[in-house]
Design an enzyme around this catalytic site. Structure first.
Site, PDB file in Angstrom:
ATOM      1  N   HIS A  99     -59.017  18.726   9.229  1.00  0.00           N
ATOM      2  CA  HIS A  99     -58.885  18.388  10.949  1.00  0.00           C
ATOM      3  C   HIS A  99     -58.260  19.509  11.202  1.00  0.00           C
ATOM      4  O   HIS A  99     -59.372  19.730  12.468  1.00  0.00           O
ATOM      5  CB  HIS A  99     -58.599  16.888  11.057  1.00  0.00           C
ATOM      6  CG  HIS A  99     -59.415  16.140  11.096  1.00  0.00           C
ATOM      7  ND1 HIS A  99     -59.890  15.441   9.837  1.00  0.00           N
ATOM      8  CD2 HIS A  99     -59.668  14.904  11.968  1.00  0.00           C
ATOM      9  CE1 HIS A  99     -60.760  14.161  11.031  1.00  0.00           C
ATOM     10  NE2 HIS A  99     -60.779  14.679  11.523  1.00  0.00           N
ATOM     11  N   LYS A 139     -59.083   3.900   7.780  1.00  0.00           N
ATOM     12  CA  LYS A 139     -57.851   2.407   8.114  1.00  0.00           C
ATOM     13  C   LYS A 139     -56.920   2.116   8.836  1.00  0.00           C
ATOM     14  O   LYS A 139     -56.074   3.497   9.156  1.00  0.00           O
ATOM     15  CB  LYS A 139     -57.246   2.351   7.353  1.00  0.00           C
ATOM     16  CG  LYS A 139     -56.195   2.875   6.032  1.00  0.00           C
ATOM     17  CD  LYS A 139     -56.316   2.604   4.859  1.00  0.00           C
ATOM     18  CE  LYS A 139     -55.147   3.385   3.687  1.00  0.00           C
ATOM     19  NZ  LYS A 139     -53.970   3.347   4.743  1.00  0.00           N
TER      20      LYS A 139
END
Lengths: 176, 284
Positions: A36, A101
């Site tokens: 990222h 999650k």
């Protein structure tokens, strides 16, 4: 149970509703913390990205190495909140669907609503089971990042749940 | 004077690392199955069933149950009759290295927390040592993933905060953690000691057998009351809502300063990966 094929078009994405269980099939791209960081750096420098964001799905995972005869090792989701600052930038650049999650920040949710994106969750800690849904895995960027490299997964019936839909309904709001 | 052969120690550590990653403790599986029967929502039931299915796949295929195969943490109890004509630390590191490489486990350790360059063999392990009487080397291994470790907290309360302060801090920690540490979790709590002792108490509480109870009656009562209070939060499996947020609470305490009340909460995800081996010394 809804079955979806990637890439996912806008109408299908906007129709997803919180709590809905979905089976995903097609291509998804792995990316976690360090990937990222690099994606955002590439955007800032206006360099080409390893894959185009439109309609695509990013999956936050760092798999274990594949054993001989397996496309991939254990590959469950990692906690999404660590990606929040980067995800906001990526959503503004056109990434609309993410799988991870756990709950995320308010800032993330605001950006998600603005960009009409969707946050999906997979069950954490079941990486062995989820590896069975991965048919092929192809390294496409940042090999030096090892388990954090960007890998193109071809999945079949990868089970996810809609955690935050495009209007901001959130599975983790206890009031839901 | 007795010793333990270096090569067999390395082999033992290697095997402990691989076994922990692939075989879930049957006591955890039993608790998950019991919890599945208690849950009423299909989402919660499905999560618990998936976790049990996953454990079976990991065991049968000999692959890690979770991709985060953790940082290797060892707790050694070294018998005072043992002599090591080699570096015990170095041997544990070598066993760790072999386990993570041979077991196709993820290498999740970076050499410097800010530079973040992977060490590529998951070393160094974190090794704690305590001395014991006798001629055995007792090795407890935990593969500690970051999902749950990142949600752990420590605070220095005052004596006036008392039991209520301890409970409030524990519940606040669990609420803040939400779904991030992969509930259902196991919660290790340290009360007392000082700053670093308290964290160690919490971690070693997690290393206790899942079905035991604290020796101290206050700690034992806290274990039961906190288990109930945590599950009453309704966070549930993966924070999808439900009755099963926590499988077990473990409390360890230690004497502390008249001015202090340290409390540490160390969270363990449902993939509670631990192995325990006792090696007996052989004649030198």
């Amino acid at each position: 149970m809804r079955h979806l094929q990637t890439p996912i078009d806008e109408a299908t994405r906007l129709a997803l509703r919180v709590g809905e269980e979905v089976m995903l099939s097609g291509i998804i791209y792995t990316a976690r913390d360090q990937a990222h960081k690099r994606l955002v750096e590439s955007l800032n420098k206006q360099e080409p990205l390893p894959f185009q964001f439109a309609g695509q799905v990013v999956y936050y995972t760092g798999p274990t190495p594949a054993k001989l005869g397996h496309p991939i090792g254990s590959c469950g989701p990692t906690s999404s909140y660590r990606m929040d600052p980067y995800s906001i930038i990526l959503m503004n650049a056109g990434l609309k669907i993410m799988i991870g999650k756990g709950n995320r920040s308010e800032e993330f949710r605001r950006s998600l609503i603005q960009t009409k994106s969707v946050y999906l969750v997979a069950v954490g800690g079941i990486g062995a089971l989820l590896s069975k849904t991965v048919k092929t895995a192809k390294l496409i960027a940042y090999p030096d990042l090892q388990s954090e490299a960007v890998v193109e997964f071809e999945v079949e019936n990868f089970p996810v749940i809609v955690a935050t839909d495009s209007v901001g309904n959130d599975l983790f709001d206890r009031s839901n | 004077m007795k010793t333990i052969n270096r090569d067999s120690l390395i082999q033992t550590v290697r095997n402990m690392v691989i076994q922990a990653a692939t075989i879930l403790n049957p006591l955890v599986i039993q608790k998950l199955k019991d919890a599945e029967k208690q849950e009423t929502s299909s989402l919660a039931k499905n999560v618990l069933k998936s976790i049990c299915d996953n454990a079976a796949i990991a065991k049968n295929d000999n692959i890690p149950m979770c991709q985060d195969t953790g940082v290797a943490v060892f707790f050694l109890h070294i018998g005072n009759e043992l002599f090591f004509p080699y570096s015990l630390y170095e041997a544990i590191q070598e066993g760790t290295r072999q386990g993570y490489l041979d077991g196709y486990l993820r290498k999740s350790v970076v050499a410097h927390p800010l530079e973040r360059i992977n060490t590529k063999d998951n070393t160094p392990a974190i090794i704690h040592t305590e001395l014991a009487m006798g001629d055995t080397l007792d090795i407890c291994f935990a593969a500690k993933g970051a999902g749950s470790e990142n949600m752990s907290r420590l605070t220095m309360l005052t004596p006036a905060d008392g039991e209520k302060g301890v409970k409030d801090f524990v519940l606040e920690t669990i609420r803040l953690a939400g779904g991030k540490p992969c509930p259902p979790i196991i919660v290790g709590i340290g009360i007392g000691g000082n700053f670093e002792k308290c964290a160690y108490l919490a971690k070693t509480a997690l290393m206790r057998p899942l079905d035991d109870e604290a020796a101290n009656p206050i700690d034992r009562r806290l274990e039961n009351e906190l288990l109930e209070a945590i599950n009453a939060l309704g966070i549930g499996p993966m924070a999808f809502g439900g009755k099963t947020t926590c499988l077990q609470v473990k409390v360890n305490s230690y004497p502390c300063h008249i001015a202090s009340l340290p409390v540490a909460v160390n969270i363990q995800c449902h993939a509670a990966r631990e192995t325990h081996v006792i090696l007996k010394g052989e004649d030198l």
